[in-house]
Design a protein around this motif. Structure first.
Motif, PDB file in Angstrom:
ATOM      1  N   ILE A  50      41.940  -8.083 -43.204  1.00 33.43           N
ATOM      2  CA  ILE A  50      41.973  -6.688 -43.641  1.00 33.43           C
ATOM      3  C   ILE A  50      41.533  -6.577 -45.096  1.00 33.43           C
ATOM      4  CG2 ILE A  50      43.431  -4.662 -43.990  1.00 33.43           C
ATOM      5  CD1 ILE A  50      45.299  -5.907 -41.795  1.00 33.43           C
ATOM      6  N   ALA A  51      42.058  -7.457 -45.950  1.00 33.55           N
ATOM      7  CA  ALA A  51      41.696  -7.430 -47.370  1.00 33.55           C
ATOM      8  C   ALA A  51      40.206  -7.654 -47.561  1.00 33.55           C
ATOM      9  CB  ALA A  51      42.493  -8.490 -48.130  1.00 33.55           C
ATOM     10  N   THR A  52      39.656  -8.602 -46.822  1.00 32.86           N
ATOM     11  CA  THR A  52      38.228  -8.904 -46.922  1.00 32.86           C
ATOM     12  C   THR A  52      37.395  -7.730 -46.424  1.00 32.86           C
ATOM     13  OG1 THR A  52      38.721 -11.248 -46.545  1.00 32.86           O
ATOM     14  CG2 THR A  52      36.437 -10.552 -46.262  1.00 32.86           C
ATOM     15  N   ALA A  53      37.802  -7.164 -45.296  1.00 34.00           N
ATOM     16  CA  ALA A  53      37.069  -6.032 -44.726  1.00 34.00           C
ATOM     17  C   ALA A  53      37.072  -4.835 -45.665  1.00 34.00           C
ATOM     18  CB  ALA A  53      37.675  -5.652 -43.374  1.00 34.00           C
ATOM     19  N   ALA A  54      38.229  -4.520 -46.234  1.00 33.98           N
ATOM     20  CA  ALA A  54      38.315  -3.394 -47.163  1.00 33.98           C
ATOM     21  C   ALA A  54      37.464  -3.651 -48.403  1.00 33.98           C
ATOM     22  CB  ALA A  54      39.774  -3.156 -47.559  1.00 33.98           C
ATOM     23  N   CYS A  55      37.498  -4.889 -48.869  1.00 34.52           N
ATOM     24  CA  CYS A  55      36.703  -5.249 -50.038  1.00 34.52           C
ATOM     25  C   CYS A  55      35.209  -5.108 -49.748  1.00 34.52           C
ATOM     26  CB  CYS A  55      37.044  -6.667 -50.452  1.00 34.52           C
ATOM     27  SG  CYS A  55      36.820  -6.993 -52.204  1.00 34.52           S
ATOM     28  N   LEU A  56      34.804  -5.457 -48.534  1.00 34.51           N
ATOM     29  CA  LEU A  56      33.388  -5.372 -48.168  1.00 34.51           C
ATOM     30  C   LEU A  56      32.878  -3.927 -48.182  1.00 34.51           C
ATOM     31  CD1 LEU A  56      33.255  -8.057 -45.347  1.00 34.51           C
ATOM     32  CD2 LEU A  56      31.870  -8.081 -47.426  1.00 34.51           C
ATOM     33  N   THR A  57      33.749  -2.949 -47.921  1.00 34.40           N
ATOM     34  CA  THR A  57      33.292  -1.557 -48.007  1.00 34.40           C
ATOM     35  C   THR A  57      32.901  -1.193 -49.431  1.00 34.40           C
ATOM     36  OG1 THR A  57      35.470  -0.533 -48.435  1.00 34.40           O
ATOM     37  CG2 THR A  57      34.858  -0.910 -46.127  1.00 34.40           C
ATOM     38  N   VAL A  58      33.433  -1.936 -50.402  1.00 32.20           N
ATOM     39  CA  VAL A  58      33.126  -1.689 -51.812  1.00 32.20           C
ATOM     40  C   VAL A  58      31.972  -2.561 -52.290  1.00 32.20           C
ATOM     41  CG1 VAL A  58      34.049  -1.667 -54.170  1.00 32.20           C
ATOM     42  CG2 VAL A  58      35.557  -1.127 -52.235  1.00 32.20           C
ATOM     43  N   VAL A  59      32.045  -3.860 -51.994  1.00 31.37           N
ATOM     44  CA  VAL A  59      31.088  -4.798 -52.578  1.00 31.37           C
ATOM     45  C   VAL A  59      29.853  -5.034 -51.711  1.00 31.37           C
ATOM     46  CG1 VAL A  59      32.912  -5.959 -53.877  1.00 31.37           C
ATOM     47  CG2 VAL A  59      32.242  -6.864 -51.644  1.00 31.37           C
ATOM     48  N   GLU A  60      29.819  -4.417 -50.519  1.00 28.08           N
ATOM     49  CA  GLU A  60      28.602  -4.462 -49.704  1.00 28.08           C
ATOM     50  C   GLU A  60      28.421  -3.134 -48.958  1.00 28.08           C
ATOM     51  OE1 GLU A  60      26.415  -7.222 -46.347  1.00 28.08           O
ATOM     52  OE2 GLU A  60      28.074  -8.103 -47.452  1.00 28.08           O
ATOM     53  N   ALA A 146      36.664  -1.210 -56.637  1.00 27.69           N
ATOM     54  CA  ALA A 146      36.114   0.144 -56.630  1.00 27.69           C
ATOM     55  C   ALA A 146      36.390   0.852 -57.953  1.00 27.69           C
ATOM     56  CB  ALA A 146      36.715   0.941 -55.472  1.00 27.69           C
ATOM     57  N   GLU A 147      37.559   0.621 -58.493  1.00 24.46           N
ATOM     58  CA  GLU A 147      37.959   1.319 -59.723  1.00 24.46           C
ATOM     59  C   GLU A 147      37.314   0.735 -60.970  1.00 24.46           C
ATOM     60  OE1 GLU A 147      41.865   3.764 -60.071  1.00 24.46           O
ATOM     61  OE2 GLU A 147      42.317   1.624 -60.245  1.00 24.46           O
ATOM     62  N   ASN A 148      37.300  -0.591 -61.053  1.00 24.75           N
ATOM     63  CA  ASN A 148      36.834  -1.251 -62.273  1.00 24.75           C
ATOM     64  C   ASN A 148      35.410  -1.795 -62.190  1.00 24.75           C
ATOM     65  OD1 ASN A 148      39.374  -0.926 -63.634  1.00 24.75           O
ATOM     66  ND2 ASN A 148      40.193  -2.505 -62.274  1.00 24.75           N
ATOM     67  N   GLY A 149      34.863  -1.855 -60.982  1.00 30.39           N
ATOM     68  CA  GLY A 149      33.483  -2.258 -60.810  1.00 30.39           C
ATOM     69  C   GLY A 149      33.291  -3.747 -60.583  1.00 30.39           C
ATOM     70  N   TYR A 150      32.086  -4.111 -60.192  1.00 28.76           N
ATOM     71  CA  TYR A 150      31.709  -5.496 -59.952  1.00 28.76           C
ATOM     72  C   TYR A 150      30.193  -5.605 -60.133  1.00 28.76           C
ATOM     73  CZ  TYR A 150      29.912  -3.708 -55.566  1.00 28.76           C
ATOM     74  OH  TYR A 150      29.203  -2.987 -54.641  1.00 28.76           O
ATOM     75  N   SER A 198      33.039   2.835 -58.124  1.00 33.80           N
ATOM     76  CA  SER A 198      33.155   4.065 -57.353  1.00 33.80           C
ATOM     77  C   SER A 198      34.611   4.535 -57.365  1.00 33.80           C
ATOM     78  CB  SER A 198      32.687   3.849 -55.907  1.00 33.80           C
ATOM     79  OG  SER A 198      32.827   5.038 -55.152  1.00 33.80           O
ATOM     80  N   PRO A 199      34.999   5.294 -58.387  1.00 36.04           N
ATOM     81  CA  PRO A 199      36.399   5.732 -58.487  1.00 36.04           C
ATOM     82  C   PRO A 199      36.857   6.577 -57.303  1.00 36.04           C
ATOM     83  CG  PRO A 199      34.995   6.794 -60.165  1.00 36.04           C
ATOM     84  CD  PRO A 199      34.193   5.708 -59.547  1.00 36.04           C
ATOM     85  N   ASP A 200      35.942   7.354 -56.709  1.00 32.53           N
ATOM     86  CA  ASP A 200      36.324   8.129 -55.521  1.00 32.53           C
ATOM     87  C   ASP A 200      36.700   7.204 -54.364  1.00 32.53           C
ATOM     88  OD1 ASP A 200      35.870  10.502 -56.829  1.00 32.53           O
ATOM     89  OD2 ASP A 200      33.862  10.796 -55.997  1.00 32.53           O
ATOM     90  N   ALA A 202      37.923   4.246 -54.695  1.00 32.63           N
ATOM     91  CA  ALA A 202      39.231   3.681 -55.031  1.00 32.63           C
ATOM     92  C   ALA A 202      40.357   4.638 -54.649  1.00 32.63           C
ATOM     93  CB  ALA A 202      39.287   3.373 -56.530  1.00 32.63           C
ATOM     94  N   SER A 203      40.181   5.923 -54.935  1.00 34.39           N
ATOM     95  CA  SER A 203      41.216   6.915 -54.603  1.00 34.39           C
ATOM     96  C   SER A 203      41.428   6.996 -53.101  1.00 34.39           C
ATOM     97  CB  SER A 203      40.808   8.286 -55.152  1.00 34.39           C
ATOM     98  OG  SER A 203      40.736   8.266 -56.565  1.00 34.39           O
ATOM     99  N   THR A 204      40.331   6.945 -52.345  1.00 35.49           N
ATOM    100  CA  THR A 204      40.430   7.003 -50.886  1.00 35.49           C
ATOM    101  C   THR A 204      41.149   5.772 -50.345  1.00 35.49           C
ATOM    102  OG1 THR A 204      38.488   8.406 -50.597  1.00 35.49           O
ATOM    103  CG2 THR A 204      39.076   6.985 -48.760  1.00 35.49           C
ATOM    104  N   LEU A 205      40.793   4.598 -50.831  1.00 37.24           N
ATOM    105  CA  LEU A 205      41.464   3.376 -50.383  1.00 37.24           C
ATOM    106  C   LEU A 205      42.948   3.408 -50.725  1.00 37.24           C
ATOM    107  CD1 LEU A 205      38.785   0.713 -51.380  1.00 37.24           C
ATOM    108  CD2 LEU A 205      39.534   1.250 -49.054  1.00 37.24           C
ATOM    109  N   ARG A 206      43.277   3.941 -51.890  1.00 39.84           N
ATOM    110  CA  ARG A 206      44.682   4.028 -52.290  1.00 39.84           C
ATOM    111  C   ARG A 206      45.445   4.969 -51.341  1.00 39.84           C
ATOM    112  NH1 ARG A 206      43.755   4.911 -57.170  1.00 39.84           N
ATOM    113  NH2 ARG A 206      44.015   2.786 -57.962  1.00 39.84           N
ATOM    114  N   SER A 207      44.804   6.077 -50.982  1.00 40.90           N
ATOM    115  CA  SER A 207      45.429   7.022 -50.054  1.00 40.90           C
ATOM    116  C   SER A 207      45.645   6.392 -48.682  1.00 40.90           C
ATOM    117  CB  SER A 207      44.558   8.278 -49.933  1.00 40.90           C
ATOM    118  OG  SER A 207      45.090   9.182 -48.989  1.00 40.90           O
TER     119      SER A 207
END
Length: 536
Positions: A50-60, A146-150, A198-200, A202-207
């Motif tokens: 799950i962590a990897t999949a969620a991260c992939l929505t941000v970094v790929e 998502a919040e701090n960038g990569y 992408s701060p938006d 990040a907010s969505t993932l937090r929600s």
């Protein structure tokens, strides 16, 4: 399972990774490391997936997103579980309504091909049933990136630029403005090495993390999706989201030379790989680099594909059963059509009666094969304002021919390309495998499995081996590293061989095999992308 770990020519770019306590294999190093970090915090293979999949929505984001679909095969306590988290067409859509807008086939982009996203539901469902850590903890790495960038990695940067250059020519309506605001905020694609955030997102993932995805389907995020879809003539509504639930399904299999090869049942296309292997197991294939081996592989895959494209759709709507399609009688009938020359395939009659992939394993024996996608890269081109949610375009695969098996209907699931794979032997887990990439996926699955079982290649060698891809009729693309003399011999058999000098789309795979005695893990990752394995 034993492998040849000597210096095999197909493993020249990378070596198989070997570890004991845990492993994560995927197409982006930061996402792999995020999964490993969750393992080290006490999470299991499911949490890591799950962590990897969620991260992939941000970094790929070029290949997947929060607004896509997902499938998973999960090995826990000696049992394999299947999760189908693909979404149906909206309840208000119909063939007539699409045709009234001037379309003769389902469009590729925009709101019309958008189906209910299943990704957030998959994360929440996997976490609830099998996870050890709370979803809020598991999604922290993705939220942080998502919040701090990569910094943008090489293949990611290349694909992002290709998509931007194409989209700026074809995305003209106001509904596409948010895609450019989100993914090209400086009026261009981010460069390799440039930090993107992408701060938006990040907010969505937090929600999603704080509500176990309830906000996406029945809360504030659902409201935003509904409002935007309604404003621009889409059919997706909050009621479609509120009614959605992922489905636990019984995985399907064929036995191939003593090993059970498992896939998710339709509406996924994993059955294509199984039908092809069912045909191929009737041949004696001793040598990998053989004209006859490649010829039979290609012919079997062609036959499997045309049958699947005719019969596979939402399982509630299929006119034939999985059992019929995977029967030995049907495989025998189809195998009998394979001769010395390339054939132009036609569907048979069964007997009556842009994607990311990841694999995880932990020290307890749990293993996950997980795949998620927006389809065709970024998906529909629709991004919901203020959320970072890029919606998928899975509905593109529906037919507007009412007599077609995969005809568009309200609330129906379409033929789906993304497929996770899993291998077992004697009821013991060998491990997860997958090759992402549209219609290449079942072709990659069959090639990787044959490389492993028939030709005894280790995980990395099985992935690095040059691939072929059938597209239609007698057309077959091969990678530049494919043997020239075999390509020429295949052409003499009637195959229309094309060498893909531009790199082509030959899929991106990951493998983790587990030694059932020692528990040692052996991993391979994709050399065709920014693939990485994180292990300890």
């Amino acid at each position: 399972m034993s492998f040849d770990y000597l210096n095999h020519p197909y493993a020249s770019q990378k070596v198989t990774t070997i570890a004991k306590n845990g492993m994560v294999a995927t197409s982006q190093p930061l996402a792999a490391q995020a999964g490993l970090d969750i393992l080290k915090k006490g999470g299991n293979a499911i949490d890591a997936a799950i962590a990897t999949a969620a991260c992939l929505t941000v970094v790929e984001p070029t290949s997947n997103g929060i607004g896509g679909d997902a499938f998973a095969l999960v090995w826990v306590k000696g049992e394999l579980h299947g999760l189908n988290s693909s979404g149906p067409a909206p309840k208000s859509i119909s063939i007539d309504k699409v045709k009234e807008q001037g379309h003769t086939s389902m469009p590729t982009h925009g709101l019309l091909p958008v189906t209910v996203p299943g990704v957030p539901a998959a994360w929440a469902e996997l976490s609830k049933r099998f996870g050890k850590l709370p979803l809020s903890e598991v999604l922290k790495p993705a939220i942080d990136y998502a919040e701090n960038g990569y910094p943008i990695s090489p293949i990611l940067g290349k694909n992002w630029k290709v998509s931007f250059n194409r989209f700026k020519e074809i995305f003209q309506g106001d509904e596409y403005k948010n895609w450019f605001d989100t993914f090209a905020p400086n009026g261009r694609a981010p460069e390799i090495g440039e930090v993107w955030r992408s701060p938006d997102h990040a907010s969505t993932l937090r929600s999603i993390a704080e509500t176990n995805a309830e906000s996406f389907y029945r809360g504030e995020l659902a409201d935003k999706i509904d409002q935007f879809s309604n404003a621009y003539g889409g059919f997706l509504r909050k009621e479609d989201l509120a009614d959605y639930q992922p489905e636990w399904v019984d995985p399907i299999k064929v036995n191939y030379r003593g090993y059970d090869v498992w896939e998710i049942p339709p509406n996924g296309q994993g059955i294509v790989a199984l039908m092809a292997l069912n045909i191929l197991k009737g041949f004696e294939l001793k040598e990998k680099e053989s004209v006859e081996t490649y010829h039979k592989q290609i012919e079997a895959m062609k036959l499997a594909f045309v049958d699947a494209k005719k019969y596979v759709t939402d399982p509630k709507k299929m006119s034939v059963s999985v059992e019929q399609l995977l029967s030995d009688q049907f495989a025998d009938d189809r195998r009998s059509l394979i001769g010395d020359e390339a054939l132009t395939p036609e569907p048979g009659t069964p007997p009556s009666g842009g994607t990311v992939y990841l694999a995880t394993a932990d020290g307890e024996g749990n293993m996950v094969s997980f795949i998620q996608s927006n389809y065709m890269g970024f998906g529909s081109g629709i991004v919901i304002p203020g959320t970072g949610i890029a919606l998928q375009n899975r509905g593109h695969d529906f037919s507007l021919d009412s007599d077609h098996e995969n005809a568009l209907e309200p609330g129906k699931k379409t033929y789906h390309t993304i497929i996770p794979g899993f291998l077992t032997k004697d009821n013991e887990a060998v491990g997860p495998f997958g090759v992402m990439g549209g219609y290449m996926q079942p072709q990659g699955h069959a090639q990787v499995i044959m490389n492993t079982i028939d030709f005894h290649l280790n995980p990395q060698a099985a992935l690095d081996s040059p691939r072929w891809q059938w597209s239609e009729g007698k057309k077959v693309s091969v990678e530049p590293g494919f043997s020239p003399h075999i390509a020429q011999a295949l052409a003499r058999k009637g195959h229309q061989i094309q060498i893909a000098l531009d790199g082509g789309s030959f899929g991106r795979g990951q493998i983790i095999w587990r030694d059932s005695v020692s528990g040692v893990l052996y991993g391979g990752t994709e050399s065709r992308t920014d693939g990485a394995i994180a292990a300890w």
